[in-house]
Scaffold this motif. Structure first.
Motif, PDB file in Angstrom:
ATOM      1  N   LYS A  82       0.829  -1.201   0.000  1.00 20.87           N
ATOM      2  CA  LYS A  82       0.000   0.000   0.000  1.00 20.87           C
ATOM      3  C   LYS A  82       0.864   1.253   0.000  1.00 20.87           C
ATOM      4  CE  LYS A  82      -2.464  -1.096   3.636  1.00 20.87           C
ATOM      5  NZ  LYS A  82      -3.523  -1.087   4.680  1.00 20.87           N
ATOM      6  N   ASP A  83       0.382   2.294  -0.668  1.00 17.25           N
ATOM      7  CA  ASP A  83       1.152   3.541  -0.746  1.00 17.25           C
ATOM      8  C   ASP A  83       1.361   4.164   0.625  1.00 17.25           C
ATOM      9  OD1 ASP A  83      -1.106   6.109  -0.815  1.00 17.25           O
ATOM     10  OD2 ASP A  83      -1.822   4.056  -1.110  1.00 17.25           O
ATOM     11  N   THR A  84       0.454   3.927   1.556  1.00 18.18           N
ATOM     12  CA  THR A  84       0.576   4.494   2.888  1.00 18.18           C
ATOM     13  C   THR A  84       1.591   3.746   3.750  1.00 18.18           C
ATOM     14  OG1 THR A  84      -1.325   3.144   3.553  1.00 18.18           O
ATOM     15  CG2 THR A  84      -1.764   5.437   2.912  1.00 18.18           C
ATOM     16  N   VAL A  85       1.985   2.558   3.308  1.00 16.27           N
ATOM     17  CA  VAL A  85       2.994   1.772   4.026  1.00 16.27           C
ATOM     18  C   VAL A  85       4.304   1.768   3.239  1.00 16.27           C
ATOM     19  CG1 VAL A  85       3.557  -0.479   5.020  1.00 16.27           C
ATOM     20  CG2 VAL A  85       1.176   0.319   5.018  1.00 16.27           C
ATOM     21  N   ASN A  86       4.215   1.391   1.967  1.00 14.71           N
ATOM     22  CA  ASN A  86       5.332   1.483   1.019  1.00 14.71           C
ATOM     23  C   ASN A  86       6.612   0.812   1.521  1.00 14.71           C
ATOM     24  OD1 ASN A  86       6.310   2.279  -1.502  1.00 14.71           O
ATOM     25  ND2 ASN A  86       7.242   4.138  -0.664  1.00 14.71           N
ATOM     26  N   ARG A  87       6.514  -0.488   1.720  1.00 11.08           N
ATOM     27  CA  ARG A  87       7.676  -1.284   2.092  1.00 11.08           C
ATOM     28  C   ARG A  87       7.828  -2.393   1.041  1.00 11.08           C
ATOM     29  NH1 ARG A  87       8.887   2.429   4.763  1.00 11.08           N
ATOM     30  NH2 ARG A  87       9.135   2.575   7.037  1.00 11.08           N
ATOM     31  N   PRO A  88       8.403  -2.070  -0.125  1.00 13.43           N
ATOM     32  CA  PRO A  88       8.485  -3.042  -1.221  1.00 13.43           C
ATOM     33  C   PRO A  88       9.300  -4.279  -0.888  1.00 13.43           C
ATOM     34  CG  PRO A  88       9.847  -1.110  -1.680  1.00 13.43           C
ATOM     35  CD  PRO A  88       9.011  -0.771  -0.496  1.00 13.43           C
ATOM     36  N   GLY A  89      10.288  -4.142  -0.021  1.00 18.88           N
ATOM     37  CA  GLY A  89      11.086  -5.309   0.369  1.00 18.88           C
ATOM     38  C   GLY A  89      10.261  -6.325   1.128  1.00 18.88           C
ATOM     39  N   ALA A 102      12.218   4.353  13.067  1.00 25.23           N
ATOM     40  CA  ALA A 102      11.585   4.091  11.772  1.00 25.23           C
ATOM     41  C   ALA A 102      12.614   3.984  10.652  1.00 25.23           C
ATOM     42  CB  ALA A 102      10.581   5.191  11.451  1.00 25.23           C
ATOM     43  N   LEU A 103      13.735   4.692  10.800  1.00 24.48           N
ATOM     44  CA  LEU A 103      14.787   4.619   9.786  1.00 24.48           C
ATOM     45  C   LEU A 103      15.366   3.205   9.718  1.00 24.48           C
ATOM     46  CD1 LEU A 103      16.684   5.975   7.755  1.00 24.48           C
ATOM     47  CD2 LEU A 103      18.173   6.596   9.673  1.00 24.48           C
ATOM     48  N   GLY A 104      15.419   2.526  10.862  1.00 21.36           N
ATOM     49  CA  GLY A 104      15.930   1.160  10.890  1.00 21.36           C
ATOM     50  C   GLY A 104      15.073   0.226  10.053  1.00 21.36           C
ATOM     51  N   GLU A 105      13.736   0.377  10.145  1.00 20.54           N
ATOM     52  CA  GLU A 105      12.853  -0.469   9.332  1.00 20.54           C
ATOM     53  C   GLU A 105      12.996  -0.134   7.853  1.00 20.54           C
ATOM     54  OE1 GLU A 105       8.161  -0.629   8.698  1.00 20.54           O
ATOM     55  OE2 GLU A 105       8.754  -1.516  10.631  1.00 20.54           O
ATOM     56  N   TRP A 106      13.148   1.137   7.539  1.00 17.79           N
ATOM     57  CA  TRP A 106      13.329   1.557   6.143  1.00 17.79           C
ATOM     58  C   TRP A 106      14.598   0.939   5.554  1.00 17.79           C
ATOM     59  CZ3 TRP A 106      16.971   4.480   3.427  1.00 17.79           C
ATOM     60  CH2 TRP A 106      16.580   4.895   2.158  1.00 17.79           C
ATOM     61  N   LEU A 151      14.834  -5.901  -0.220  1.00 11.72           N
ATOM     62  CA  LEU A 151      14.564  -5.732  -1.643  1.00 11.72           C
ATOM     63  C   LEU A 151      15.791  -6.089  -2.484  1.00 11.72           C
ATOM     64  CD1 LEU A 151      12.230  -4.848  -3.452  1.00 11.72           C
ATOM     65  CD2 LEU A 151      13.161  -2.540  -3.403  1.00 11.72           C
ATOM     66  N   LYS A 152      16.973  -5.836  -1.932  1.00 14.73           N
ATOM     67  CA  LYS A 152      18.209  -6.133  -2.650  1.00 14.73           C
ATOM     68  C   LYS A 152      18.673  -7.591  -2.440  1.00 14.73           C
ATOM     69  CE  LYS A 152      19.988  -1.385  -2.449  1.00 14.73           C
ATOM     70  NZ  LYS A 152      21.073  -0.510  -1.936  1.00 14.73           N
ATOM     71  N   GLY A 153      17.953  -8.332  -1.579  1.00 14.11           N
ATOM     72  CA  GLY A 153      18.339  -9.694  -1.310  1.00 14.11           C
ATOM     73  C   GLY A 153      19.537  -9.829  -0.405  1.00 14.11           C
TER      74      GLY A 153
END
Length: 212
Positions: A68-75, A197-201, A208-210
């Protein structure tokens, strides 16, 4: 063009009316001696197909949430969607095994009997989702072990081949998967404790990079 369409229609009509092209056939007289799975074991296997599909649906819900755009965690989304595909593949493997043993030749439509909708569709953060994923994997593992227990000793005979298949192929993957998720929980909790929150990002980017 109209004449071509009419010609195709008549050819199809003739084909459908031809007995040689009918899909129905008489009941075949095939010996049943080779079909030897115990009914209780079959029931447990059919139940495990549902468990795998249920897990797949839950992982799909996780992937959708983090997409979701409001979460945006593609990994996270990519990881959970891949997990959903793996669970579906497990269900297909179980169905293929039952077919190999001569089961599921009838009443296939009754294979899935219950609602497979996910129990949860939102998560407060990545850690909570990973912990739920670990609980889900542990539940699936227990169900597989229960199938093994039933097919090994609680039936009319020990189904050695099935027990070996489940132990070698399924449990091996389950235990590796559980350890991997547990490690991810540990790493993410340390990163969020130190960086918030930066840690989760950052963790999501590594997923995402594996790199995790």
């Amino acid at each position: 063009m109209r004449s071509i369409i009419l010609a195709v229609f008549f050819v199809c009509a003739i084909g459908l009316a031809s007995p040689a092209l009918q899909c129905s056939h008489k009941e075949l007289d095939i010996p049943k001696d080779w079909i030897d799975m115990d009914q209780l074991c079959i029931q447990k296997m059919r139940g495990q197909v549902e468990e795998e599909l249920k897990a797949a649906m839950q992982y799909m819900a996780m992937g959708a949430h983090f997409s979701k755009d409001t979460v945006n965690r593609p990994g996270f989304a990519d990881m959970f969607f891949k997990s959903a595909s793996e669970e579906r593949e497990h269900a297909i493997k179980l169905i293929s095994y039952l077919l190999m043993r001569g089961e599921l030749t009838s009443k296939v439509s009754s294979l899935i009997k219950r609602n497979l909708m996910p129990a949860q569709t939102t998560w407060i953060n990545g850690v909570s989702a990973l912990k739920d994923a670990l609980r889900l994997e542990a539940s699936v593992t227990r169900k597989i072990r229960d199938v093994i227990k039933v097919c090994e000793g609680a039936t009319s005979y020990n189904d050695y081949h099935l027990v070996d298949y489940l132990t070698g192929d399924f449990l091996e993957e389950q235990y590796h998967g559980q350890r991997d998720i547990a490690g991810k929980v540990s790493t993410l909790e340390k990163m969020t404790e130190k960086h918030g929150a930066l840690g989760e990002w950052l963790f999501d980017k590594k997923l995402l990079k594996g790199e995790l």
